[in-house]
Design a protein around this motif. Structure first.
Motif, short mmCIF file in Angstrom:
data_model
loop_
_atom_site.label_atom_id
_atom_site.label_comp_id
_atom_site.label_asym_id
_atom_site.label_seq_id
_atom_site.Cartn_x
_atom_site.Cartn_y
_atom_site.Cartn_z
N GLU A 84 43.40 28.43 42.40
CA GLU A 84 43.01 29.74 41.68
C GLU A 84 41.65 30.25 42.37
O GLU A 84 41.57 31.41 42.65
CB GLU A 84 42.40 29.40 40.49
CG GLU A 84 43.66 29.20 39.22
CD GLU A 84 43.18 28.83 37.77
OE1 GLU A 84 41.94 28.42 37.63
OE2 GLU A 84 44.15 28.37 37.12
N GLU A 85 40.90 29.27 43.09
CA GLU A 85 39.74 29.58 43.86
C GLU A 85 40.34 30.34 45.05
O GLU A 85 39.66 31.55 45.59
CB GLU A 85 38.77 28.33 44.21
CG GLU A 85 37.80 28.56 45.04
CD GLU A 85 37.00 27.51 45.79
OE1 GLU A 85 36.37 27.57 46.46
OE2 GLU A 85 37.12 26.30 45.03
N GLU B 251 41.34 33.92 44.20
CA GLU B 251 40.04 34.62 43.87
C GLU B 251 39.41 34.94 45.30
O GLU B 251 38.95 36.36 45.43
CB GLU B 251 39.11 33.98 42.98
CG GLU B 251 39.67 33.99 41.55
CD GLU B 251 39.90 35.46 41.02
OE1 GLU B 251 39.07 36.25 41.21
OE2 GLU B 251 40.84 35.46 40.30
N LYS C 204 41.35 38.05 46.86
CA LYS C 204 41.35 39.18 46.33
C LYS C 204 39.86 39.56 46.70
O LYS C 204 39.87 40.84 46.91
CB LYS C 204 41.23 39.05 44.67
CG LYS C 204 42.57 38.74 43.98
CD LYS C 204 42.41 38.48 42.61
CE LYS C 204 43.96 38.21 41.96
NZ LYS C 204 43.60 37.86 40.47
N GLN C 205 38.91 38.84 46.76
CA GLN C 205 37.55 39.46 47.23
C GLN C 205 37.72 39.85 48.73
O GLN C 205 37.09 41.03 49.09
CB GLN C 205 36.61 38.48 47.12
CG GLN C 205 36.27 38.40 45.76
CD GLN C 205 35.24 36.93 45.35
OE1 GLN C 205 34.68 36.35 46.19
NE2 GLN C 205 35.29 36.59 44.23
#
Length: 83
Positions: free
Chosen positions: A55-56, A59, A62-63
């Motif tokens: 999940e990290e 994320e 995505k950033q």
């Protein structure tokens, strides 16, 4: 009391469990039960940590690359493997 199935362990494993049970003044069944539960808990913990890491990573991706889609990731992996 629950029905207790027969479980076969290799002799070195059985000897190690018996030795540890003796050291801790526990029965073989108590020690084996604790070890099985410990193993299950560790397995669940590893899965939870892996999920959190994934999940990290999602994320961060995505950033840092907001327009990157799944096919883009697949293409990058294929390019990397091709090197």
């Amino acid at each position: 009391m629950a029905v207790q199935p027969n479980i076969t362990l290799p002799e070195p494993v059985l000897a190690a469990v018996q030795e540890e049970a003796s050291r801790q003044h526990k029965t073989l069944d108590e020690m084996a039960g604790e070890l099985v539960m410990l193993g299950l808990h560790r397995n669940q913990d590893r899965k939870a940590r892996l999920q959190a890491l994934m999940e990290e990573g999602h994320e961060r991706a995505k950033q840092t690359h907001p327009s990157l889609n799944l096919q883009g990731v697949v293409d990058i992996i294929h390019q990397h493997r091709g090197r």
